[in-house]
Design a protein around this motif. Structure first.
Motif, PDB file in Angstrom:
ATOM      1  N   ALA A 229       0.824  -1.217   0.000  1.00 58.72           N
ATOM      2  CA  ALA A 229       0.000   0.000   0.000  1.00 58.72           C
ATOM      3  C   ALA A 229       0.852   1.258   0.000  1.00 58.72           C
ATOM      4  N   ALA A 230       2.114   1.143   0.406  1.00 55.63           N
ATOM      5  CA  ALA A 230       2.986   2.322   0.418  1.00 55.63           C
ATOM      6  C   ALA A 230       3.099   2.944  -0.970  1.00 55.63           C
ATOM      7  N   PHE A 231       3.160   2.093  -2.002  1.00 58.59           N
ATOM      8  CA  PHE A 231       3.312   2.619  -3.362  1.00 58.59           C
ATOM      9  C   PHE A 231       2.049   3.329  -3.848  1.00 58.59           C
ATOM     10  N   SER A 232       0.879   2.817  -3.452  1.00 56.97           N
ATOM     11  CA  SER A 232      -0.366   3.404  -3.958  1.00 56.97           C
ATOM     12  C   SER A 232      -0.808   4.639  -3.183  1.00 56.97           C
ATOM     13  N   MET A 233      -0.106   4.994  -2.104  1.00 54.73           N
ATOM     14  CA  MET A 233      -0.454   6.175  -1.323  1.00 54.73           C
ATOM     15  C   MET A 233       0.223   7.456  -1.828  1.00 54.73           C
ATOM     16  N   THR A 234       1.195   7.318  -2.717  1.00 55.88           N
ATOM     17  CA  THR A 234       1.929   8.508  -3.159  1.00 55.88           C
ATOM     18  C   THR A 234       1.042   9.557  -3.849  1.00 55.88           C
TER      19      THR A 234
END
Length: 397
Positions: A229-234
């Motif tokens: 999910a870290a990548f999709s929060m940017t």
């Protein structure tokens, strides 16, 4: 015979669940309003994409400390008391943030403390749910929580942009403080929900809490899926710079912030109500991979309507996190549940914070659209690396 999945109404018929849900929604609405205020305040003062992304990341990064050190309080003390204490302390800290003329440095320090205290409160809430609900009702209860959590993101971002534009950032912090007080009052009506006796006799070290996860292949894989999910929060951190890049007014950038949470709500409802329970675990890997594909379109700098569609699609596919979260919590023994949840939350928050800061730096050179696309590609590659293991390790027996 096909199993019937309980409806949301059946879950909300449990009075204790309604109180916990209400307390969470109220406090999170205030938090989203405060996040919008921080982002807009920093962007107004600096006009810097990097500092704007940093300010958003700082509302998450303190969970690293809180998740690793404070979340275990949910395994040591009555979980209701942990939530009440965290709410009341945060209310006091947020009132200090609202003091006129508060320097950015002091504001960041107070925000850090407020967000660090979210970890024990979140761990206590998550640890209580399996005690409130059992079986498939628990999964639906988690889904209902995620749906309303993301709905508060949507409402908080949309309303927050209008409120902050109309009144300025400071009143948003006063509202946030009030929501913590209301949350504490609602939680005070719950049973204490003491953790298992063994948790209060022995204090598990951080190393023990980590080994609880890493020593179990299924837990390890579920934790890895959560970290994606870290990548999709940017896009949330880069919404204001992206809006500026395509010529949007600043207050319209809150639409971009709300798009992923809106998609997540729709995806969660479909996944939990239209997909059979035995099928969901097999979809985790494919959905994780597909969730990053829409972000690649940001490289083309599409206009607002197209970008909103892409972000909504990303959010809908990211709903696989609901299933991963429910399985993870149900697999962890009660006496280790709060600490394990805190460790994963700390790791996820660290990853999200780092991704947001790096995305801000990349945006200075590649533009916000280019940064979102690059992090979407990185997320897809990470999901590909996990896909083979997901299919075997998350098979429902």
């Amino acid at each position: 015979m096909e199993k019937r999945s309980p409806g949301f109404g059946e879950v909300f018929s449990v009075a204790e669940y309604r109180r916990l849900w209400s307390a969470t929604v109220i406090s999170e609405l205030g938090d989203q309003l405060a996040r919008v205020a921080v982002v807009m305040l920093v962007h107004q003062r600096t006009s810097s994409a990097w500092l704007t992304a940093l300010s958003y990341a700082l509302t998450y990064v303190p969970t690293i400390m809180g998740g690793s050190l404070l979340a275990a309080l949910a395994d040591r003390y009555p979980r209701r008391n942990v939530m009440i204490s965290a709410d009341l302390i945060r209310a006091i800290l947020v009132v200090l943030i609202a003091i006129p003329g508060m320097p950015l440095g002091a504001l960041y320090a107070l925000l850090f403390a407020v967000q660090a205290l979210e970890s024990p409160a979140r761990a206590a809430r998550a640890a209580i749910l399996p005690q409130m609900l059992s079986g498939e009702r628990y999964t639906v209860g988690v889904a209902a929580y995620h749906v309303t959590n993301q709905a508060t993101y949507v409402l908080g971002f949309l309303v927050g942009g209008l409120v902050v534009a109309a009144t300025g950032p400071r009143p948003a912090f006063v509202i946030d403080a009030a929501t913590f007080v209301v949350s504490a009052l609602l939680v005070s009506r719950l049973p204490a929900y003491a953790p298992a006796e063994s948790a209060r006799v022995a204090k598990p070290r951080l190393r023990d809490r980590i080994e609880t996860i890493t020593g179990h292949p299924r837990l390890r894989r579920l934790a890895a899926l959560a970290l994606l999910a870290a990548f999709s929060m940017t896009p949330l951190a880069l919404a204001v710079p992206y809006g500026r890049q395509i010529g949007l007014d600043e207050d319209l950038s809150s639409l971009l912030m709300a798009a992923i949470p809106a998609g997540y709500v729709a995806g969660t409802v479909v996944l939990t109500k239209r997909v059979r329970p035995e099928t969901r675990p097999r979809l985790l890997g494919p959905l994780a991979l597909a969730s990053f594909v829409p972000l690649l379109g940001a490289a083309l700098l599409p206009p607002l309507p197209v970008m909103l569609v892409l972000l909504v699609a990303c959010g809908a596919l990211t709903a696989y996190q609901v299933v991963a979260n429910a399985e993870f919590v149900s697999l962890v023994p009660d006496e280790r549940r709060g600490g394990a949840i805190g460790v994963v939350a700390a790791a996820l928050t660290a990853a999200q914070g780092l991704a947001m800061v790096l995305a801000g730096i990349v945006a200075e050179f590649a533009g916000a659209g280019g940064a979102i696309a690059l992090f979407g590609a990185a997320g897809a590659l990470a999901a590909l690396a996990l896909l083979r293991g997901v299919r075997s390790e998350l098979q429902v027996s």
